[in-house]
Design a protein around this motif. Structure first.
Motif, PDB file in Angstrom:
ATOM      1  N   ALA A  72     -21.302   9.726  35.489  1.00 23.16           N
ATOM      2  CA  ALA A  72     -21.794  10.872  34.457  1.00 23.16           C
ATOM      3  C   ALA A  72     -21.352  12.079  34.748  1.00 23.16           C
ATOM      4  CB  ALA A  72     -23.184  10.971  33.967  1.00 23.16           C
ATOM      5  N   LEU A  73     -21.457  12.491  35.984  1.00 29.03           N
ATOM      6  CA  LEU A  73     -20.922  13.917  36.448  1.00 29.03           C
ATOM      7  C   LEU A  73     -19.523  13.548  36.496  1.00 29.03           C
ATOM      8  CD1 LEU A  73     -23.537  14.218  39.440  1.00 29.03           C
ATOM      9  CD2 LEU A  73     -23.522  15.251  37.092  1.00 29.03           C
ATOM     10  N   GLY A  74     -18.809  12.526  36.583  1.00 36.02           N
ATOM     11  CA  GLY A  74     -17.238  12.529  36.738  1.00 36.02           C
ATOM     12  C   GLY A  74     -16.837  12.837  35.411  1.00 36.02           C
TER      13      GLY A  74
ATOM     14  N   ARG B  48     -13.524  13.390  39.989  1.00 32.21           N
ATOM     15  CA  ARG B  48     -14.016  12.053  39.220  1.00 32.21           C
ATOM     16  C   ARG B  48     -14.001  10.912  39.998  1.00 32.21           C
ATOM     17  NH1 ARG B  48     -11.702  11.249  33.597  1.00 32.21           N
ATOM     18  NH2 ARG B  48     -13.571   9.930  33.447  1.00 32.21           N
ATOM     19  N   ASP B  49     -13.056  10.877  40.947  1.00 30.85           N
ATOM     20  CA  ASP B  49     -12.692   9.757  41.933  1.00 30.85           C
ATOM     21  C   ASP B  49     -14.028   9.825  42.962  1.00 30.85           C
ATOM     22  OD1 ASP B  49     -10.590   9.192  40.655  1.00 30.85           O
ATOM     23  OD2 ASP B  49      -9.053  10.157  42.260  1.00 30.85           O
ATOM     24  N   ALA B  54     -18.667   7.296  44.580  1.00 25.74           N
ATOM     25  CA  ALA B  54     -20.158   7.445  44.873  1.00 25.74           C
ATOM     26  C   ALA B  54     -21.003   6.386  44.105  1.00 25.74           C
ATOM     27  CB  ALA B  54     -20.631   8.942  44.594  1.00 25.74           C
ATOM     28  N   ALA B  55     -20.809   6.339  42.983  1.00 25.12           N
ATOM     29  CA  ALA B  55     -21.479   5.331  42.050  1.00 25.12           C
ATOM     30  C   ALA B  55     -21.138   3.854  42.582  1.00 25.12           C
ATOM     31  CB  ALA B  55     -20.636   5.346  40.582  1.00 25.12           C
ATOM     32  N   ARG B  56     -19.937   3.641  42.988  1.00 27.73           N
ATOM     33  CA  ARG B  56     -19.550   2.272  43.473  1.00 27.73           C
ATOM     34  C   ARG B  56     -20.729   2.103  44.658  1.00 27.73           C
ATOM     35  NH1 ARG B  56     -14.283   3.040  41.729  1.00 27.73           N
ATOM     36  NH2 ARG B  56     -13.497   3.794  43.734  1.00 27.73           N
ATOM     37  N   ARG B  57     -20.494   3.061  45.630  1.00 21.65           N
ATOM     38  CA  ARG B  57     -21.290   3.027  46.949  1.00 21.65           C
ATOM     39  C   ARG B  57     -22.555   2.542  46.610  1.00 21.65           C
ATOM     40  NH1 ARG B  57     -18.773   2.192  51.868  1.00 21.65           N
ATOM     41  NH2 ARG B  57     -16.969   3.387  51.971  1.00 21.65           N
ATOM     42  N   LEU B  58     -23.186   3.427  45.533  1.00 21.41           N
ATOM     43  CA  LEU B  58     -24.673   3.366  45.166  1.00 21.41           C
ATOM     44  C   LEU B  58     -24.993   1.836  44.828  1.00 21.41           C
ATOM     45  CD1 LEU B  58     -26.896   5.560  45.009  1.00 21.41           C
ATOM     46  CD2 LEU B  58     -26.411   5.813  42.516  1.00 21.41           C
ATOM     47  N   ASN B  59     -23.946   1.416  43.672  1.00 19.26           N
ATOM     48  CA  ASN B  59     -24.264  -0.025  43.262  1.00 19.26           C
ATOM     49  C   ASN B  59     -24.290  -0.994  44.390  1.00 19.26           C
ATOM     50  OD1 ASN B  59     -24.470   0.940  40.746  1.00 19.26           O
ATOM     51  ND2 ASN B  59     -22.240   0.594  40.473  1.00 19.26           N
ATOM     52  N   ARG B  60     -23.549  -0.907  45.381  1.00 18.08           N
ATOM     53  CA  ARG B  60     -23.714  -1.683  46.495  1.00 18.08           C
ATOM     54  C   ARG B  60     -24.768  -1.505  47.259  1.00 18.08           C
ATOM     55  NH1 ARG B  60     -17.958  -0.500  48.939  1.00 18.08           N
ATOM     56  NH2 ARG B  60     -16.639  -0.770  46.923  1.00 18.08           N
ATOM     57  N   ASP B  68     -23.172  11.345  50.834  1.00 16.13           N
ATOM     58  CA  ASP B  68     -22.037  12.147  51.376  1.00 16.13           C
ATOM     59  C   ASP B  68     -21.061  12.401  50.236  1.00 16.13           C
ATOM     60  OD1 ASP B  68     -22.850  12.348  53.861  1.00 16.13           O
ATOM     61  OD2 ASP B  68     -21.664  10.898  54.586  1.00 16.13           O
ATOM     62  N   LEU B  69     -20.912  11.362  49.483  1.00 17.88           N
ATOM     63  CA  LEU B  69     -19.887  11.506  48.365  1.00 17.88           C
ATOM     64  C   LEU B  69     -20.345  12.727  47.327  1.00 17.88           C
ATOM     65  CD1 LEU B  69     -18.361   7.825  48.285  1.00 17.88           C
ATOM     66  CD2 LEU B  69     -16.997  10.277  48.506  1.00 17.88           C
ATOM     67  N   LEU B  70     -21.556  12.482  47.013  1.00 18.65           N
ATOM     68  CA  LEU B  70     -22.221  13.469  46.062  1.00 18.65           C
ATOM     69  C   LEU B  70     -22.353  14.701  46.439  1.00 18.65           C
ATOM     70  CD1 LEU B  70     -25.102  11.188  44.341  1.00 18.65           C
ATOM     71  CD2 LEU B  70     -22.765  12.081  43.275  1.00 18.65           C
ATOM     72  N   ASN B  71     -22.618  15.207  47.584  1.00 12.86           N
ATOM     73  CA  ASN B  71     -22.601  16.383  48.331  1.00 12.86           C
ATOM     74  C   ASN B  71     -21.238  17.161  48.175  1.00 12.86           C
ATOM     75  OD1 ASN B  71     -25.293  16.792  48.621  1.00 12.86           O
ATOM     76  ND2 ASN B  71     -25.147  15.584  50.647  1.00 12.86           N
TER      77      ASN B  71
END
Lengths: 161, 159
Positions: A72-74, B48-49, B54-60, B68-71
Motif C-alpha cells: 500500500a505504501l508503494g 515501491r520496489d 518488504a511485502a514479499r519478505r513479510l509474506n514469507r 529493514d526494508l520498511l525502515n
C-alpha cells in the motif's frame, strides 16, 4: 461582486477608438479567446485523467492497507507524484481561465461599445457573476485538496462496505 | 496586488523574448524538467520496489528483513521530498512559460484591473520557501485520509 473594480476606465479607453479599430481589436481577442479555450480544455482533460489515476491509486492503497501495508505504501508513493501534478495543472488552469475570461470580457465590452450600449456597472456586473464565481471557485478548489480527499474517503468507505 | 510568482525577473524577462527565443527557452526547460521527472520517477520506483520486496519478505515470514526494508523505505520517502519540491517548482515555471508563449497572454495585472480577488492556486505563493512548506503539508495523501504511514510501518514492524 465585492471584488469588482470599476471597468469604466477600460470602457472609456475603448470608447475613444474608431469602430474599425474596435472591430479589428475584437477579432484579435476572439482568436486569443479560442486559443485559451482550447488550452483550458486540454488542461482539464489532463486533470481528469490524473485524478482518475490518483483515485485508483488511493483506492488500491487503502484496500491494500488492510492486508499488505508495504504494498500500500508503494502505491502511495505514486499517488504523491500524481497529486503534485494535479496541483500544478489546476494552478495553470486558473491562469489560463483568467486569460480566457479577460479576452471574453474585452469582446463583450467592444461589442457593447460598437452597438452604442451606455456603460452601466450594474449591467456589467450582471453579465459576469456566474463566470467569475465559477472561475474563482474552480481556482480555489485547485489547491483545496481536503474537500477532494474527504469525498474520496467517503467513496472508499462506500466501496469497503 | 500581483502575486510574487509573476513578478520574478525570469518570468518578466521571458515575456519580452522573441517567439524563437521563447521556443528555445521552453525546449531547454522541458529538457531540464524531464531530467528531474525521470530522476523522481526512478526514486519512486526504488521506493515501491523496496516496499514490494518488504511485502514479499513479510509474506514469507522474514520479519527482520521486512523491517529493514520498511525502515529504508521510510527514509527514502523523506529523501524524495526535496526532489519533489524541485520538480513541482520547475513544472510550475514551465507551465507558466508555456501559457505565456501563447499569443494573447496577459499578465494578471490586466485581469486584476477587472477584479482584485482572483485566486492564483500555487502561483499565489510568496516565495519558493512557502511553496516548499505548502508541498510538505500537501504531499502525504495518506495523512489526509487519516492514515499515518510511520505508525503503520511501526505497527507492521512490531507485529
Amino acid at each position: 461582486m465585492s471584488g469588482l473594480i470599476s471597468m469604466k476606465p477600460i470602457y472609456e479607453r475603448l470608447g475613444k477608438m474608431s469602430n474599425k479599430k474596435l472591430q479589428k481589436m475584437a477579432d484579435v481577442h476572439q482568436k486569443n479567446l479560442l486559443r485559451f479555450i482550447e488550452m483550458r480544455k486540454a488542461t482539464t482533460r489532463t486533470i481528469d485523467e490524473k485524478q482518475k489515476k490518483y483515485k485508483k491509486c488511493m483506492l488500491d492503497a487503502v484496500r491494500e492497507m488492510k492486508s499488505n501495508v508495504p504494498k500500500a505504501l508503494g502505491g502511495g508513493m505514486r499517488a504523491r507524484l500524481l497529486k503534485a501534478d494535479i496541483t500544478v495543472a489546476m494552478s495553470s488552469r486558473s491562469v489560463i481561465r483568467m486569460n480566457e475570461f479577460y479576452h471574453r470580457m474585452m469582446i463583450i465590452l467592444i461589442e457593447d461599445i460598437l452597438v452604442g450600449v451606455n456603460y452601466n456597472p450594474d449591467r456589467v456586473n450582471n453579465l459576469i457573476p456566474q463566470e467569475f464565481s465559477d472561475l474563482i471557485s474552480s481556482s480555489i478548489s485547485g489547491t483545496n485538496f481536503t474537500q477532494f480527499l474527504a469525498k474520496l474517503k467517503d467513496e472508499i468507505e462506500e466501496v469497503g462496505q | 496586488m500581483i502575486p510574487w510568482f509573476f513578478t520574478r525577473d525570469e518570468i518578466q524577462s521571458f515575456a519580452n523574448l522573441s517567439l524563437k527565443k521563447k521556443s528555445r527557452k521552453l525546449d531547454e526547460l522541458s529538457e531540464q524538467l524531464q531530467t528531474t521527472e525521470n530522476l523522481l520517477r526512478d526514486r519512486i520506483k526504488q521506493s515501491r520496489d523496496m516496499a514490494e520486496r518488504a511485502a514479499r519478505r513479510l509474506n514469507r515470514g522474514d520479519h527482520e528483513a521486512s523491517k529493514d526494508l520498511l525502515n529504508s523505505f521510510s527514509s527514502h520517502i523523506a529523501s524524495t521530498q526535496p526532489l519533489m519540491n524541485t520538480y513541482v517548482a520547475r513544472k510550475l515555471e514551465f507551465s507558466l512559460f508555456e501559457i505565456m508563449a501563447v499569443e494573447g497572454f496577459e499578465f494578471p495585472s490586466a485581469l486584476l484591473e477587472l477584479r482584485n480577488d482572483i485566486h492564483f492556486g500555487l502561483f499565489a505563493v510568496n516565495s519558493m520557501d512557502e511553496l516548499e512548506r505548502l508541498l510538505m503539508a500537501e504531499s502525504d495523501p495518506f495523512e489526509e485520509l487519516g492514515i499515518d504511514i510511520q505508525e503503520s510501518i511501526e505497527n507492521e514492524v512490531s507485529s
